[in-house]
Scaffold this active site. Sequence first.
Site, short mmCIF file in Angstrom:
data_model
loop_
_atom_site.label_atom_id
_atom_site.label_comp_id
_atom_site.label_asym_id
_atom_site.label_seq_id
_atom_site.Cartn_x
_atom_site.Cartn_y
_atom_site.Cartn_z
N ASP A 57 0.61 3.81 -3.10
CA ASP A 57 0.22 5.20 -2.87
C ASP A 57 1.16 6.14 -3.62
OD1 ASP A 57 -1.18 7.39 -1.22
OD2 ASP A 57 0.92 7.66 -0.67
N GLU A 92 -4.68 0.47 -3.44
CA GLU A 92 -3.32 1.00 -3.58
C GLU A 92 -2.29 -0.13 -3.50
OE1 GLU A 92 -3.38 5.60 -2.08
OE2 GLU A 92 -3.19 4.06 -0.54
N ASP A 107 -6.98 1.30 0.82
CA ASP A 107 -5.62 0.81 1.04
C ASP A 107 -5.34 -0.44 0.21
OD1 ASP A 107 -5.23 2.85 2.82
OD2 ASP A 107 -5.32 1.60 4.63
N GLU A 113 0.84 -1.20 0.00
CA GLU A 113 0.00 0.00 0.00
C GLU A 113 0.87 1.25 0.00
OE1 GLU A 113 -1.66 3.42 1.86
OE2 GLU A 113 -0.67 1.96 3.15
#
Length: 221
Positions: free
Chosen positions: A44, A116, A113, A40
């Site tokens: 991101d 990502e 999350d 994650e």
Amino acid sequence: MIPPLSRLHARLGYTFRQPELLEEALTHRSASARNNERLEFLGDALLNMIIAEYLFQSYPKASEGELSRLRASLVKGETLAELARDLKLGDWLRLGAGELKSGGFRRESILSDTLEAIFGAVYLDDGLPPCRQLILHLYQNYLTRLASASELKDPKTRLQEYLQARQQTLPVYNVLEVRGEPHAQSFLVECVAADARAVATGASRRKAEQEAARQLLEKIQ
């Protein structure tokens, strides 16, 4: 029962060479010590870079601030969770017993999350081009109806620019009252400009000022 990963491959439009990366991306920390938190983190960063690159190329006249507002509207958790729901990502989540009972497969933060993390997994599986292709594919509808940068400006900024363009005095904000206990306060704020006045409440002074500015702008436009 969790559906086979092949169905998620079809929804993503991408087939993993290393399916264990996808399994890790779908695993919440409540289910295993080997979970999606690191993926994650990577995803991101990739999402922000790819969206920033797209906006930079698509809006050559936009300022840095305008580009930042456009990117923020796209990479926020709410948008990611909407994309995850469209994919029915919750069907494939690996959650611990506690998260299962509390409906973690519907929780916005877990869904965003996890998506990502999938971006990070695709990057590790086959590099940047497939990751970019996946992100832009999933965001296609959002990108085609993307609001103009001016629409994403907060009400106080829009009110100030409206008044400046007409060479009028800038707005004045006054706190009229603060109600409630320190941990749950409510602010009553007035905004005065252009011979008009608006009053609004908010959980913080900033929120109250923004709402008062929005109402005043509607009055004078």
